[in-house]
Design a protein around this motif. Structure first.
Motif, PDB file in Angstrom:
ATOM      1  N   THR A   1       0.812  -1.210   0.000  1.00  0.00           N
ATOM      2  CA  THR A   1       0.000   0.000   0.000  1.00  0.00           C
ATOM      3  C   THR A   1       0.846   1.261   0.000  1.00  0.00           C
ATOM      4  O   THR A   1       1.818   1.369   0.747  1.00  0.00           O
ATOM      5  CB  THR A   1      -0.905   0.024   1.245  1.00  0.00           C
ATOM      6  N   VAL A   2       0.506   2.171  -0.857  1.00  0.00           N
ATOM      7  CA  VAL A   2       1.186   3.453  -0.917  1.00  0.00           C
ATOM      8  C   VAL A   2       0.187   4.526  -0.506  1.00  0.00           C
ATOM      9  O   VAL A   2      -0.942   4.536  -0.992  1.00  0.00           O
ATOM     10  CB  VAL A   2       1.678   3.757  -2.350  1.00  0.00           C
ATOM     11  N   GLU A   3       0.588   5.384   0.410  1.00  0.00           N
ATOM     12  CA  GLU A   3      -0.304   6.462   0.803  1.00  0.00           C
ATOM     13  C   GLU A   3      -0.125   7.627  -0.155  1.00  0.00           C
ATOM     14  O   GLU A   3       0.988   8.043  -0.438  1.00  0.00           O
ATOM     15  CB  GLU A   3       0.008   6.914   2.222  1.00  0.00           C
ATOM     16  N   VAL A   4      -1.219   8.123  -0.649  1.00  0.00           N
ATOM     17  CA  VAL A   4      -1.126   9.227  -1.596  1.00  0.00           C
ATOM     18  C   VAL A   4      -2.056  10.358  -1.169  1.00  0.00           C
ATOM     19  O   VAL A   4      -3.071  10.131  -0.532  1.00  0.00           O
ATOM     20  CB  VAL A   4      -1.513   8.773  -3.014  1.00  0.00           C
ATOM     21  N   GLU A   5      -1.658  11.558  -1.515  1.00  0.00           N
ATOM     22  CA  GLU A   5      -2.514  12.689  -1.207  1.00  0.00           C
ATOM     23  C   GLU A   5      -3.128  13.215  -2.485  1.00  0.00           C
ATOM     24  O   GLU A   5      -2.521  13.122  -3.549  1.00  0.00           O
ATOM     25  CB  GLU A   5      -1.714  13.790  -0.537  1.00  0.00           C
ATOM     26  N   GLY A   6      -4.304  13.753  -2.388  1.00  0.00           N
ATOM     27  CA  GLY A   6      -4.961  14.224  -3.593  1.00  0.00           C
ATOM     28  C   GLY A   6      -5.743  15.498  -3.381  1.00  0.00           C
ATOM     29  O   GLY A   6      -6.965  15.457  -3.326  1.00  0.00           O
ATOM     30  N   PRO A   7      -5.035  16.596  -3.290  1.00  0.00           N
ATOM     31  CA  PRO A   7      -5.717  17.880  -3.129  1.00  0.00           C
ATOM     32  C   PRO A   7      -6.754  18.067  -4.231  1.00  0.00           C
ATOM     33  O   PRO A   7      -7.844  18.585  -3.993  1.00  0.00           O
ATOM     34  CB  PRO A   7      -4.599  18.907  -3.278  1.00  0.00           C
ATOM     35  N   VAL A   8      -6.396  17.629  -5.410  1.00  0.00           N
ATOM     36  CA  VAL A   8      -7.294  17.742  -6.551  1.00  0.00           C
ATOM     37  C   VAL A   8      -8.627  17.087  -6.240  1.00  0.00           C
ATOM     38  O   VAL A   8      -9.701  17.634  -6.494  1.00  0.00           O
ATOM     39  CB  VAL A   8      -6.701  17.015  -7.780  1.00  0.00           C
ATOM     40  N   VAL A   9      -8.514  15.887  -5.705  1.00  0.00           N
ATOM     41  CA  VAL A   9      -9.720  15.127  -5.436  1.00  0.00           C
ATOM     42  C   VAL A   9     -10.548  15.765  -4.335  1.00  0.00           C
ATOM     43  O   VAL A   9     -11.771  15.866  -4.439  1.00  0.00           O
ATOM     44  CB  VAL A   9      -9.353  13.688  -5.019  1.00  0.00           C
ATOM     45  N   GLU A  10      -9.876  16.193  -3.299  1.00  0.00           N
ATOM     46  CA  GLU A  10     -10.582  16.828  -2.183  1.00  0.00           C
ATOM     47  C   GLU A  10     -11.399  18.003  -2.705  1.00  0.00           C
ATOM     48  O   GLU A  10     -12.575  18.154  -2.409  1.00  0.00           O
ATOM     49  CB  GLU A  10      -9.603  17.342  -1.123  1.00  0.00           C
ATOM     50  N   GLN A  11     -10.740  18.822  -3.487  1.00  0.00           N
ATOM     51  CA  GLN A  11     -11.414  20.013  -4.000  1.00  0.00           C
ATOM     52  C   GLN A  11     -12.570  19.646  -4.917  1.00  0.00           C
ATOM     53  O   GLN A  11     -13.646  20.228  -4.850  1.00  0.00           O
ATOM     54  CB  GLN A  11     -10.415  20.888  -4.759  1.00  0.00           C
TER      55      GLN A  11
END
Lengths: 133, 133
Positions: free
Chosen positions: A90-100
């Motif tokens: 598992t890789v943790e990824v962040e997604g500001p794009v998705v949040e917005q």
DNA sequence: ATTCTTGCAAACTATTTGCAGAACA
DNA sequence: TGTTCTGCAAATAGTTTGCAAGAAT
């Protein structure tokens, strides 16, 4: 009025373990692990504690595809997971794009108190190369 | 080789009913409705049929928060859901942004055969207004 | 002392499965 | 005719709950 729950050995153990976990774990896994560490905790108590923690927003809860409820620590920033179908790496990824995007979509439809779940699945490099089926 | 399933009265009944449904329904609801319409179908058959349809991609399956699996007709393309926590009203939304983001993230981490799940939860306008707690 | 919590076992819910008979190709 | 499918009942899996005993405040 909401009462703060009492601080008991069991609840502390569950909270402590959750705080250490990175990804999602099921109630049963958490219970098994506590027992393995020498804690004496009942499975029901783990369920009850996790529910309480989820209700109070201290942990995130999500239903897995096989029907189990998975919990994860919610203190660190919000992020998602990229999971290998084959080896479960598992890789943790962040997604500001998705949040917005999610917030915008919700707003457009007049929804508030927005939250979302997102998991990405795929086959990782090692599994593609090394492991022939 | 994948074998096409046999065409039986029961399977046809399930498919026909699903094709008529707009939102999500549980296996149990579908079974109840079939029985109500006078069909004689076993609950297990409904479960098996729905699973098969989901596997073949003819219907979408998703886990509700209470643990039931919900099914819906899947004629249109890939999309996600914005679900009201309170009344379960569901809005279908598309997210090209998300699809692209997911693909890019996966590629960056050397993952292939990417798929993802995404659900957005919130409280819808009606529930916010009408229902004071 | 009083009230909240625990743990066991039993209850529940949704779903799956073994198997004998029925239905399809 | 030879499989595949069905339906029932029993089995699972995960989770919840009643209740008496044990802790926390």
């Amino acid at each position: 009025m909401v009462e703060a729950p009492r601080s008991t050995r069991q609840r502390r153990a569950v909270s402590a373990l959750i705080a250490d976990l990175d990804g999602f774990s099921s109630a049963q896994q958490i219970h098994a692990r506590l027992v393995a560490e020498g804690e004496t905790v009942g499975l029901s108590t783990v369920y009850r504690t996790l529910q309480a923690l989820a209700d109070s927003g201290e942990v995130d809860a999500l239903r897995a595809d096989d029907g189990e409820t998975l919990y994860r620590n919610c203190s660190r920033g919000h992020h998602h997971h990229l999971v290998c179908r084959s080896c479960a790496r598992t890789v943790e990824v962040e997604g500001p794009v998705v949040e917005q995007w999610a917030d915008r979509i919700a707003a457009e439809n007049d929804f508030t108190d927005v939250s979302h779940t997102l998991e990405i699945f795929g086959t990782c490099g090692s599994c593609r190369t090394g492991v022939g089926s």
